[in-house]
Design a protein around this motif. Structure first.
Motif, PDB file in Angstrom:
ATOM      1  N   ALA A 167       0.786  -1.247  -0.384  1.00 41.22           N
ATOM      2  CA  ALA A 167       0.092   0.065   0.562  1.00 41.22           C
ATOM      3  C   ALA A 167       1.429   1.081  -0.217  1.00 41.22           C
ATOM      4  O   ALA A 167       0.898   2.366   0.744  1.00 41.22           O
ATOM      5  CB  ALA A 167      -0.488  -0.004   1.268  1.00 41.22           C
ATOM      6  N   GLY A 168       1.994   1.111  -0.457  1.00 41.38           N
ATOM      7  CA  GLY A 168       3.620   2.456  -0.361  1.00 41.38           C
ATOM      8  C   GLY A 168       4.212   2.407   0.617  1.00 41.38           C
ATOM      9  O   GLY A 168       3.988   1.379   1.334  1.00 41.38           O
ATOM     10  N   ARG A 169       5.196   3.781  -0.048  1.00 41.18           N
ATOM     11  CA  ARG A 169       6.115   3.831   1.479  1.00 41.18           C
ATOM     12  C   ARG A 169       7.225   3.090   0.989  1.00 41.18           C
ATOM     13  O   ARG A 169       8.014   1.879   0.883  1.00 41.18           O
ATOM     14  CB  ARG A 169       5.480   3.881   2.430  1.00 41.18           C
ATOM     15  CG  ARG A 169       4.627   4.410   3.333  1.00 41.18           C
ATOM     16  CD  ARG A 169       4.261   6.081   2.154  1.00 41.18           C
ATOM     17  NE  ARG A 169       6.201   6.596   3.850  1.00 41.18           N
ATOM     18  CZ  ARG A 169       5.694   6.996   4.820  1.00 41.18           C
ATOM     19  NH1 ARG A 169       4.296   7.035   5.545  1.00 41.18           N
ATOM     20  NH2 ARG A 169       7.138   7.646   5.635  1.00 41.18           N
ATOM     21  N   ARG A 186       2.903  -0.687  10.672  1.00 41.86           N
ATOM     22  CA  ARG A 186       3.912   0.099  10.099  1.00 41.86           C
ATOM     23  C   ARG A 186       4.854  -0.500   9.942  1.00 41.86           C
ATOM     24  O   ARG A 186       5.699  -1.257  10.240  1.00 41.86           O
ATOM     25  CB  ARG A 186       3.635   1.870  10.777  1.00 41.86           C
ATOM     26  CG  ARG A 186       2.161   1.747  11.301  1.00 41.86           C
ATOM     27  CD  ARG A 186       2.574   3.152  12.736  1.00 41.86           C
ATOM     28  NE  ARG A 186       3.273   4.336  11.919  1.00 41.86           N
ATOM     29  CZ  ARG A 186       2.816   5.302  11.658  1.00 41.86           C
ATOM     30  NH1 ARG A 186       1.758   5.410  10.992  1.00 41.86           N
ATOM     31  NH2 ARG A 186       3.278   6.739  11.167  1.00 41.86           N
TER      32      ARG A 186
ATOM     33  N   LYS B  21      -4.731 -10.171  11.876  1.00 45.34           N
ATOM     34  CA  LYS B  21      -4.147  -8.481  12.129  1.00 45.34           C
ATOM     35  C   LYS B  21      -4.006  -8.170  10.865  1.00 45.34           C
ATOM     36  O   LYS B  21      -3.354  -7.706   9.972  1.00 45.34           O
ATOM     37  CB  LYS B  21      -3.343  -8.756  12.841  1.00 45.34           C
ATOM     38  CG  LYS B  21      -3.121  -7.143  13.324  1.00 45.34           C
ATOM     39  CD  LYS B  21      -1.858  -6.859  14.502  1.00 45.34           C
ATOM     40  CE  LYS B  21      -1.255  -5.933  14.968  1.00 45.34           C
ATOM     41  NZ  LYS B  21      -0.694  -5.169  14.660  1.00 45.34           N
ATOM     42  N   CYS B  24      -5.209  -6.783   8.023  1.00 44.51           N
ATOM     43  CA  CYS B  24      -6.126  -5.655   7.511  1.00 44.51           C
ATOM     44  C   CYS B  24      -5.112  -4.764   6.477  1.00 44.51           C
ATOM     45  O   CYS B  24      -6.176  -3.748   6.241  1.00 44.51           O
ATOM     46  CB  CYS B  24      -5.520  -4.456   9.009  1.00 44.51           C
ATOM     47  SG  CYS B  24      -3.904  -3.954   9.273  1.00 44.51           S
ATOM     48  N   ILE B  25      -3.650  -4.318   6.311  1.00 45.56           N
ATOM     49  CA  ILE B  25      -3.569  -3.582   4.905  1.00 45.56           C
ATOM     50  C   ILE B  25      -5.044  -4.101   3.519  1.00 45.56           C
ATOM     51  O   ILE B  25      -5.158  -3.468   3.153  1.00 45.56           O
ATOM     52  CB  ILE B  25      -2.071  -3.797   4.351  1.00 45.56           C
ATOM     53  CG1 ILE B  25      -1.745  -3.087   5.874  1.00 45.56           C
ATOM     54  CG2 ILE B  25      -2.051  -2.613   3.130  1.00 45.56           C
ATOM     55  CD1 ILE B  25       0.290  -3.310   5.969  1.00 45.56           C
ATOM     56  N   MET B  52      -8.739  -5.847  15.751  1.00 46.63           N
ATOM     57  CA  MET B  52      -7.973  -4.627  16.145  1.00 46.63           C
ATOM     58  C   MET B  52      -8.985  -3.310  16.536  1.00 46.63           C
ATOM     59  O   MET B  52     -10.351  -3.222  16.555  1.00 46.63           O
ATOM     60  CB  MET B  52      -7.105  -4.582  15.029  1.00 46.63           C
ATOM     61  CG  MET B  52      -6.365  -5.262  14.457  1.00 46.63           C
ATOM     62  SD  MET B  52      -6.264  -5.595  12.586  1.00 46.63           S
ATOM     63  CE  MET B  52      -4.180  -4.030  13.393  1.00 46.63           C
ATOM     64  N   GLY B  59      -3.388   3.834  12.447  1.00 43.61           N
ATOM     65  CA  GLY B  59      -2.030   4.042  12.910  1.00 43.61           C
ATOM     66  C   GLY B  59      -1.592   3.515  11.396  1.00 43.61           C
ATOM     67  O   GLY B  59      -0.299   3.380  10.765  1.00 43.61           O
ATOM     68  N   VAL B  60      -1.983   1.800  10.736  1.00 46.75           N
ATOM     69  CA  VAL B  60      -1.519   1.423  10.104  1.00 46.75           C
ATOM     70  C   VAL B  60      -1.690   2.349   8.744  1.00 46.75           C
ATOM     71  O   VAL B  60      -0.895   2.639   7.952  1.00 46.75           O
ATOM     72  CB  VAL B  60      -2.125   0.052  10.137  1.00 46.75           C
ATOM     73  CG1 VAL B  60      -1.306  -0.851   8.351  1.00 46.75           C
ATOM     74  CG2 VAL B  60      -1.579  -0.814  11.175  1.00 46.75           C
ATOM     75  N   PHE B  63       0.134   5.670   7.818  1.00 43.55           N
ATOM     76  CA  PHE B  63       0.968   4.874   7.601  1.00 43.55           C
ATOM     77  C   PHE B  63       1.936   4.781   5.746  1.00 43.55           C
ATOM     78  O   PHE B  63       2.522   4.984   5.011  1.00 43.55           O
ATOM     79  CB  PHE B  63       1.920   3.900   8.208  1.00 43.55           C
ATOM     80  CG  PHE B  63       3.611   3.639   7.911  1.00 43.55           C
ATOM     81  CD1 PHE B  63       4.498   4.371   9.036  1.00 43.55           C
ATOM     82  CD2 PHE B  63       3.725   3.207   6.337  1.00 43.55           C
ATOM     83  CE1 PHE B  63       5.357   3.672   8.440  1.00 43.55           C
ATOM     84  CE2 PHE B  63       5.122   2.816   6.145  1.00 43.55           C
ATOM     85  CZ  PHE B  63       7.037   2.804   7.730  1.00 43.55           C
ATOM     86  N   TYR B  64       0.680   4.704   5.186  1.00 43.01           N
ATOM     87  CA  TYR B  64       0.610   3.695   3.669  1.00 43.01           C
ATOM     88  C   TYR B  64      -0.038   5.112   2.786  1.00 43.01           C
ATOM     89  O   TYR B  64      -1.134   5.227   3.052  1.00 43.01           O
ATOM     90  CB  TYR B  64       0.171   2.483   3.761  1.00 43.01           C
ATOM     91  CG  TYR B  64       1.152   1.410   4.089  1.00 43.01           C
ATOM     92  CD1 TYR B  64       2.126   1.131   3.482  1.00 43.01           C
ATOM     93  CD2 TYR B  64       0.598   1.100   6.061  1.00 43.01           C
ATOM     94  CE1 TYR B  64       2.611  -0.417   4.571  1.00 43.01           C
ATOM     95  CE2 TYR B  64       0.901   0.646   6.004  1.00 43.01           C
ATOM     96  CZ  TYR B  64       2.245  -0.301   5.764  1.00 43.01           C
ATOM     97  OH  TYR B  64       2.923  -1.164   6.424  1.00 43.01           O
ATOM     98  N   ASN B  65       0.643   5.492   1.900  1.00 44.37           N
ATOM     99  CA  ASN B  65       0.266   6.350   0.615  1.00 44.37           C
ATOM    100  C   ASN B  65      -0.776   5.249  -0.001  1.00 44.37           C
ATOM    101  O   ASN B  65      -1.685   7.350  -0.656  1.00 44.37           O
ATOM    102  CB  ASN B  65       0.964   7.465   0.550  1.00 44.37           C
ATOM    103  CG  ASN B  65       2.095   6.250  -0.478  1.00 44.37           C
ATOM    104  OD1 ASN B  65       2.887   5.579   0.017  1.00 44.37           O
ATOM    105  ND2 ASN B  65       1.836   6.845  -1.428  1.00 44.37           N
ATOM    106  N   LEU B  66      -1.307   5.213  -0.132  1.00 41.16           N
ATOM    107  CA  LEU B  66      -1.664   4.196  -1.273  1.00 41.16           C
ATOM    108  C   LEU B  66      -2.947   4.328  -0.381  1.00 41.16           C
ATOM    109  O   LEU B  66      -4.482   3.401  -1.149  1.00 41.16           O
ATOM    110  CB  LEU B  66      -1.520   3.100  -2.253  1.00 41.16           C
ATOM    111  CG  LEU B  66      -0.644   3.494  -2.532  1.00 41.16           C
ATOM    112  CD1 LEU B  66       0.084   2.336  -3.782  1.00 41.16           C
ATOM    113  CD2 LEU B  66      -0.430   4.530  -3.488  1.00 41.16           C
ATOM    114  N   ILE B  67      -3.622   4.328   0.767  1.00 43.03           N
ATOM    115  CA  ILE B  67      -4.774   4.160   2.279  1.00 43.03           C
ATOM    116  C   ILE B  67      -5.529   5.409   2.453  1.00 43.03           C
ATOM    117  O   ILE B  67      -4.746   6.612   2.584  1.00 43.03           O
ATOM    118  CB  ILE B  67      -4.242   2.944   2.806  1.00 43.03           C
ATOM    119  CG1 ILE B  67      -4.142   2.058   2.361  1.00 43.03           C
ATOM    120  CG2 ILE B  67      -5.203   3.221   3.823  1.00 43.03           C
ATOM    121  CD1 ILE B  67      -3.936   0.990   3.845  1.00 43.03           C
TER     122      ILE B  67
END
Lengths: 423, 154
Positions: A167-169, A186, B21, B24-25, B52, B59-60, B63-67
């Motif tokens: 999902a990136g980064r 993370r 868990k 989750c992404i 969760m 928090g997750v 972190f991720y720019n595509l979400i």
């Protein structure tokens, strides 16, 4: 006679993926059949003897990495293909993923057998949509033919292989950040030790290899370590996917003998600079490598020789700086990237990178101050290896510290003239 | 509430990982694929399914720019701002997009058609400058090419 371009020789000229039938006709999955008749230790020894070094940028010896999984390590064990190609200026793994997905799958099956792996993941960056579709298709073909799953080709060895879309980064490409991402967390880096071969994904023994590294495994097993070493012009065996981008005539990717010189890459393969542009320098292997300049052009591009020249081969895809592009602007762009992608875990990185970016931005916009260059140089030392959990900040230091060295008068002009001379 | 399709697609991921868990992404991406973004209530529903907390999930997510945790337009334009594209003039292409759409980076057009955001290197540096729109990568951008490409995304 074995192919001299084992990674790209069989790729279709029309750009479509090599499907299973065509891959098999070209000898594909023959290496897996051969490997399954060898012992895992024999495969590890063959890969060690080949001198294959990791193609993700760090150049760690692959066979040695595989041998770090303890013989009696618990199961399940994991293998992760790092297909998170996010190093700016790097576009080599995409070629393999889109055009030759079965080569990666075969490489992973062999690497899995050699390390006693139960489950493999292909960790693919989310933006590589075409690669994702082609890998998913190739995985289905490989399962259907018995190259993956329980009891591969009747050998008694089994491995499941899954595609995971990120999902990136940028941090996901750091190997322990990647493990955290796969665990649904993370992508901060982990403290090492323990290293992943002992305690990695879900706390289990884990091997992580770059896509190009894994793609070199089937040809090594098929043709032998001596053949692989013979492909290279230097000490590091094999071919390399080299690339160039920037103001050159033919930006692209080429599979060539390891140790091809930078000059040959730039002049013969990239076709030299575009009309009206002069060469000033280049980053040899992605954003996180030190600039090299004119005096380094005859350096052979391999891990050993580029290091002697004061940089790193990194991913082997060069980013070329021309005389009509501002070196301060380029360094600002690079530092912006690293500052943005910092995960925020370590102080030198989250604090220092953002600070350096602001200094560079001010300089580029005509607000540079006397003493800025010394402050920036101090920061790069502050980001050195050992001060942070991972290599992001040390990587950010490389282009900045070398730009300050080779383009010093350009930085000074920004400050003394109070403007960017290129604007 | 998660739709039955969303729930089924998330549950289909369970066997691929040793715990929930880890899914989750994927779960957030599954919701985003159908709704365009991940609203608060979906986060709560996913949290319940995976065991969760909302805070953990957010928090997750952040972190991720595509979400996306905010609504986006029907089409998302990701314009590369990394080094090779920058050398090849991505600032000018980005400026053209901005002017043409009447929005800045990070904004959505008033008609809800496009969201414009920057993205890191897309791994197509031999065809710089590049951008993605939704799932498609577009190469060798010029203002004229950009204008033609935009027409394909109503």
């Amino acid at each position: 006679m074995a192919a001299e371009k084992p990674l790209t020789l069989n790729m279709r000229p029309d750009g479509a993926a090599l499907d299973r039938a065509a891959y098999e006709r070209a000898g594909g999955y023959g290496a897996l059949r051969k490997a399954l008749k060898m012992s895992p230790a024999e495969i590890v020894e063959e890969v060690k003897a080949s001198t294959l070094r990791g193609r993700g940028g760090a150049g760690f010896p692959t066979g040695l990495k595989w041998s770090f999984v303890p013989v009696n390590a618990p199961h399940p064990r994991y293998l992760v293909a790092n297909a998170d190609e996010m190093e700016p200026g790097t576009f080599k793994d995409r070629l393999l993923l889109e055009r030759n997905p079965h080569l990666l799958i075969e490489g992973m099956a062999i690497a899995g057998y050699a390390t006693g792996t139960d489950v493999g993941y292909i960790f693919l960056r989310g933006e590589y949509k075409l690669a994702a579709a082609r890998i998913a298709n190739a995985l289905a073909e490989a399962y259907a033919a018995g190259y993956l799953g329980a009891n591969i080709l009747g050998s008694g060895y089994g491995m499941e292989l899954r595609l995971h879309l990120s999902a990136g980064r940028y941090m996901c490409g750091e190997e322990t950040g990647m493990l955290n991402a796969l665990e649904g967390k993370r992508a901060n880096p982990r403290a090492k030790p323990p290293f992943p071969p002992v305690s990695g994904l879900f706390g289990k023994p884990t091997t992580i290899n770059n896509v190009e590294t894994l793609c070199n495994v089937p040809p090594i097993v098929a043709n032998g370590a001596a053949w692989f070493r013979g492909l290279s012009r230097g000490k590091d065996g094999g071919t390399k996917l080299y690339g160039a981008s920037g103001k050159v005539n033919r930006p692209g990717i080429w599979e060539l003998p390891m140790g091809t010189t930078i000059r040959e890459l730039l002049e013969e393969h990239a076709g030299g600079m575009l009309d009206g542009f002069r060469f000033r320098g280049l980053l040899p292997g992605g954003a996180s490598t030190d600039f090299l300049v004119e005096q380094h052009l005859d350096t052979p591009m391999d891990f050993t020789e580029v290091q002697k020249a004061g940089s790193r081969m990194g991913t082997g895809t060069m980013i070329v700086l021309d005389d009509k592009t501002c070196p301060v602007g380029m360094t600002w762009n690079l530092t912006h990237f690293f500052a943005q992608e910092s995960c925020g875990w370590c102080t030198p990185c989250w604090s220092g990178l953002g600070w350096a970016e602001r200094v560079l931005k001010a300089m580029e916009e005509g607000q540079g101050q006397p003493g800025d260059l010394e402050k920036l140089a101090f920061q790069t030392r502050f980001w050195a290896p050992g001060h942070t959990f991972c290599a992001l900040a040390p990587g950010a230091a490389e282009p900045l510290q070398s730009a300050l060295k080779y383009f010093r008068e350009d930085f000074e002009r920004h400050i003394t003239e109070g403007r960017c001379p290129w604007r | 509430m998660l739709s039955p399709e969303e729930r089924a697609e998330i549950e289909a991921e369970f066997p691929h990982y040793p715990n929930r868990k880890a899914v989750c992404i994927d779960a957030m991406k599954i919701v985003q694929k159908r709704r365009g973004w991940v609203p608060d209530e979906a986060l709560a529903d996913i949290g319940e399914l995976l065991g969760m907390s909302i805070a953990d999930l957010d928090g997750v997510a952040t972190f991720y720019n595509l979400i996306f945790r905010r609504p986006v337009g029907r089409h998302v334009i990701y314009v590369c701002d990394s080094v090779s594209c920058w050398i090849m003039g991505s600032d000018r292409q980005c400026g053209h997009l901005s002017e043409r759409l009447g929005i800045q980076l990070g904004e959505t057009t008033p008609d809800g058609r496009f969201t414009l955001i920057p993205i890191v290197c897309l791994g197509a540096c031999d065809h710089a400058p590049v951008m993605m729109i939704d799932d498609d990568t577009h190469f060798d951008l010029t203002p004229a090419r950009i204008d033609r490409i935009l027409e394909r995304y109503p």
